[in-house]
Design an enzyme around this catalytic site. Structure first.
Site, PDB file in Angstrom:
ATOM      1  N   GLU A  28       0.484  -1.023  -0.281  1.00  0.00           N
ATOM      2  CA  GLU A  28      -0.270  -0.340  -0.047  1.00  0.00           C
ATOM      3  C   GLU A  28       0.556   1.046   0.481  1.00  0.00           C
ATOM      4  O   GLU A  28       2.122   1.070  -0.045  1.00  0.00           O
ATOM      5  CB  GLU A  28      -0.522   0.310   1.372  1.00  0.00           C
ATOM      6  CG  GLU A  28      -1.952  -1.230   1.692  1.00  0.00           C
ATOM      7  CD  GLU A  28      -3.327  -1.371   0.453  1.00  0.00           C
ATOM      8  OE1 GLU A  28      -3.101  -0.235  -0.428  1.00  0.00           O
ATOM      9  OE2 GLU A  28      -3.636  -2.212  -0.135  1.00  0.00           O
ATOM     10  N   HIS A  29       0.061   2.739  -0.883  1.00  0.00           N
ATOM     11  CA  HIS A  29       0.929   3.659  -0.542  1.00  0.00           C
ATOM     12  C   HIS A  29       2.700   3.720  -1.244  1.00  0.00           C
ATOM     13  O   HIS A  29       3.200   4.410  -0.827  1.00  0.00           O
ATOM     14  CB  HIS A  29       1.048   4.234   0.288  1.00  0.00           C
ATOM     15  CG  HIS A  29      -0.319   4.791   1.360  1.00  0.00           C
ATOM     16  ND1 HIS A  29      -1.020   5.649   0.861  1.00  0.00           N
ATOM     17  CD2 HIS A  29      -1.136   3.605   2.705  1.00  0.00           C
ATOM     18  CE1 HIS A  29      -2.025   5.725   1.474  1.00  0.00           C
ATOM     19  NE2 HIS A  29      -1.915   4.214   2.119  1.00  0.00           N
ATOM     20  N   SER A  80     -11.852   0.040  -2.732  1.00  0.00           N
ATOM     21  CA  SER A  80     -11.568   1.407  -3.878  1.00  0.00           C
ATOM     22  C   SER A  80     -13.242   1.550  -4.487  1.00  0.00           C
ATOM     23  O   SER A  80     -13.331   1.323  -5.397  1.00  0.00           O
ATOM     24  CB  SER A  80     -11.067   0.562  -4.496  1.00  0.00           C
ATOM     25  OG  SER A  80      -9.659   1.164  -4.357  1.00  0.00           O
ATOM     26  N   SER A  81     -13.935   1.551  -3.842  1.00  0.00           N
ATOM     27  CA  SER A  81     -15.301   2.028  -4.661  1.00  0.00           C
ATOM     28  C   SER A  81     -15.199   3.021  -4.517  1.00  0.00           C
ATOM     29  O   SER A  81     -16.305   3.308  -5.789  1.00  0.00           O
ATOM     30  CB  SER A  81     -16.354   1.974  -2.754  1.00  0.00           C
ATOM     31  OG  SER A  81     -15.911   2.964  -2.284  1.00  0.00           O
ATOM     32  N   ASP A 101      -5.778   0.973  -8.110  1.00  0.00           N
ATOM     33  CA  ASP A 101      -6.801   1.134  -8.089  1.00  0.00           C
ATOM     34  C   ASP A 101      -7.534   0.866  -9.351  1.00  0.00           C
ATOM     35  O   ASP A 101      -7.734   0.406  -9.869  1.00  0.00           O
ATOM     36  CB  ASP A 101      -7.895   2.103  -6.944  1.00  0.00           C
ATOM     37  CG  ASP A 101      -7.024   2.121  -5.558  1.00  0.00           C
ATOM     38  OD1 ASP A 101      -6.589   1.162  -5.645  1.00  0.00           O
ATOM     39  OD2 ASP A 101      -7.337   2.439  -5.086  1.00  0.00           O
ATOM     40  N   GLY A 149     -11.728   1.165   2.238  1.00  0.00           N
ATOM     41  CA  GLY A 149     -10.474   1.119   1.819  1.00  0.00           C
ATOM     42  C   GLY A 149     -11.004  -0.390   0.522  1.00  0.00           C
ATOM     43  O   GLY A 149      -9.933  -0.958   0.020  1.00  0.00           O
ATOM     44  N   ASP A 178       2.407   2.998  -4.989  1.00  0.00           N
ATOM     45  CA  ASP A 178       2.405   3.484  -6.908  1.00  0.00           C
ATOM     46  C   ASP A 178       2.141   5.070  -6.919  1.00  0.00           C
ATOM     47  O   ASP A 178       3.323   4.844  -7.686  1.00  0.00           O
ATOM     48  CB  ASP A 178       0.513   3.776  -6.954  1.00  0.00           C
ATOM     49  CG  ASP A 178      -0.360   3.640  -6.043  1.00  0.00           C
ATOM     50  OD1 ASP A 178       0.461   4.350  -5.017  1.00  0.00           O
ATOM     51  OD2 ASP A 178      -1.530   3.602  -6.281  1.00  0.00           O
TER      52      ASP A 178
END
Length: 402
Positions: A1-2, A95-96, A140, A93, A4
């Site tokens: 995570e975090h 990615s909606s 995402d 969390g 990209d």
């Protein structure tokens, strides 16, 4: 995570849950947005008057709409009547919001007779989500358009490319919601965007200590490429040059030999300029170690040893520890849920998404998935007042979707 937005490849899989949009073109050049869930208010505006401020759910639709209109150079986009439905839990969390941006972009593209490749769509939607105020990197949106059933993806950037990865056949993944909502657009200036800024500042300061033109360096990944170092060497560099205490704006300006106005022009975006201090050492350690875990995870999957699921679980747990303690993007509820998952038999668990609330993902043996779900529900959710009728919405097993 975090990582990209730091220039590093990521290792996501798509969920089976989705966002679906029905669209009818209208002749009055109006954009009308409705949701099957009545708690989400409807919206209407002229097609050329779509303003985005990040307050309401439909602004994520407007991000995708605006991005496609700009990509296709549409001066008079068609009017659209839009009905949105979805099965992705909001603010969890998962990615909606990015899924809505992507679905909006795809719907707008088709309604206006446009044609773009999946990669082009991913790139457009990654860029246009920033209209809402979050400085994300593109993971995402990329997995939303590039996913294939039954497979995870190694997604790399600049240029965007994706490689299929086969996950261990004996494993299942369980998503569990800690029930603490994280509204990314509303907290971006104090959470997400500050982390982005801390990574940018770290790259520039490390560049300065290495006698590079720091103004040209934008990400920690770019810095590594310029130096030609491996990730272990970058971790050693962090320990050598960055102290563990938070950096003040004044200290950063002193190191980079700039004044306050140049700090806001060259170093930090307007979305994070009011942060009182910046934790550079721990944020950089997380990024470089997480990038290393991505490569290690792909290696495990490619080599497929007998204990692949156990090895992946170990890497997932290491990821959560780093997210929680180094990147500080977890929360007490998420940490409690991750620990509960481990005691209930997961091989490894970590937060998923931006963090600060939302969901955890656990890897379990496929044959034990149902029992794991039951044990975790009894351990974490019953004491919080939830019953089995709530379970499908907050705790479920999933496989890589398309």
């Amino acid at each position: 995570e975090h990582i990209d937005y730091c220039g590093y490849g990521v290792f996501p899989m798509a969920l089976e849950q989705d966002i679906v949009i029905a669209v009818a073109v209208n002749d009055d050049h109006k954009l009308r947005i409705f949701n099957t869930n009545e708690q989400f208010t409807s919206f209407e505006c002229d097609c050329n008057d779509a303003k985005i401020d990040g307050i309401h759910w439909y602004h994520y639709f407007l991000c995708g709409y605006k991005g496609i209109c700009e990509k296709l150079n549409l001066s008079t986009p068609v009017g659209m009547n839009v009905l949105v439905n979805g099965t992705i839990p909001k603010s969890a969390g998962l990615s909606s919001s990015s899924a809505l941006v992507c679905c909006s972009g795809l719907a707008t593209l088709y309604a206006n007779g446009g044609c773009l490749s999946r990669i082009e769509l991913a790139e457009v939607c990654a860029a246009c989500e920033r209209y809402i105020g979050t400085q994300g990197g593109g993971m995402d949106q990329s997995i939303s358009f590039l996913a294939e059933g039954g497979k995870a993806k190694l997604i790399e950037f600049n240029p965007l490319r994706a490689t299929n990865v086969n996950l261990p056949g004996d494993s299942a993944f369980v998503i569990s919601n800690c029930m603490m909502e994280m509204k990314k657009s509303e907290t971006a200036s104090t959470h997400f965007n500050v982390r982005v800024a801390e990574c940018v500042i770290s790259a520039k300061i490390l560049g300065q200590y290495n006698n590079l033109q720091w103004k040209d360096i934008k990400t920690l990944g770019e810095l590594q490429k310029i130096l030609g170092n491996d990730l272990d060497q970058m971790l050693q560099m962090v320990e050598k040059f960055l102290h563990k205490d938070p950096y003040t704006r004044q200290e950063i300006c002193s190191i980079l030999k700039i004044d306050n106005s140049e700090f806001e022009k060259y170093v930090v975006s307007s979305t994070a300029k009011d942060a009182p201090s910046f934790k550079l050492h721990d944020r950089s350690l997380h990024v470089y170690s997480e990038a290393r875990r991505v490569l290690a995870s792909k290696k495990v999957c490619d080599e497929a040893p007998a204990d692949a699921s156990i090895l992946l679980g170990r890497l997932m747990s290491e990821s959560h520890a780093s997210c929680s303690h180094k990147y500080e993007c977890s929360c007490p509820e998420l940490d409690e849920l991750v620990e509960a998952s481990k005691t209930c038999g997961s091989l490894g668990s970590r937060l998923t998404g931006a963090g600060w609330g939302g969901c955890a993902v656990s890897i379990v043996h496929k044959t034990e998935a149902k029992d794991f779900v039951r044990r975790l529900f009894e351990k974490y959710y019953i004491s919080k007042g939830y019953t089995w009728k709530d379970a499908d919405q907050i705790l479920f097993s999933t496989e890589p979707g398309t």
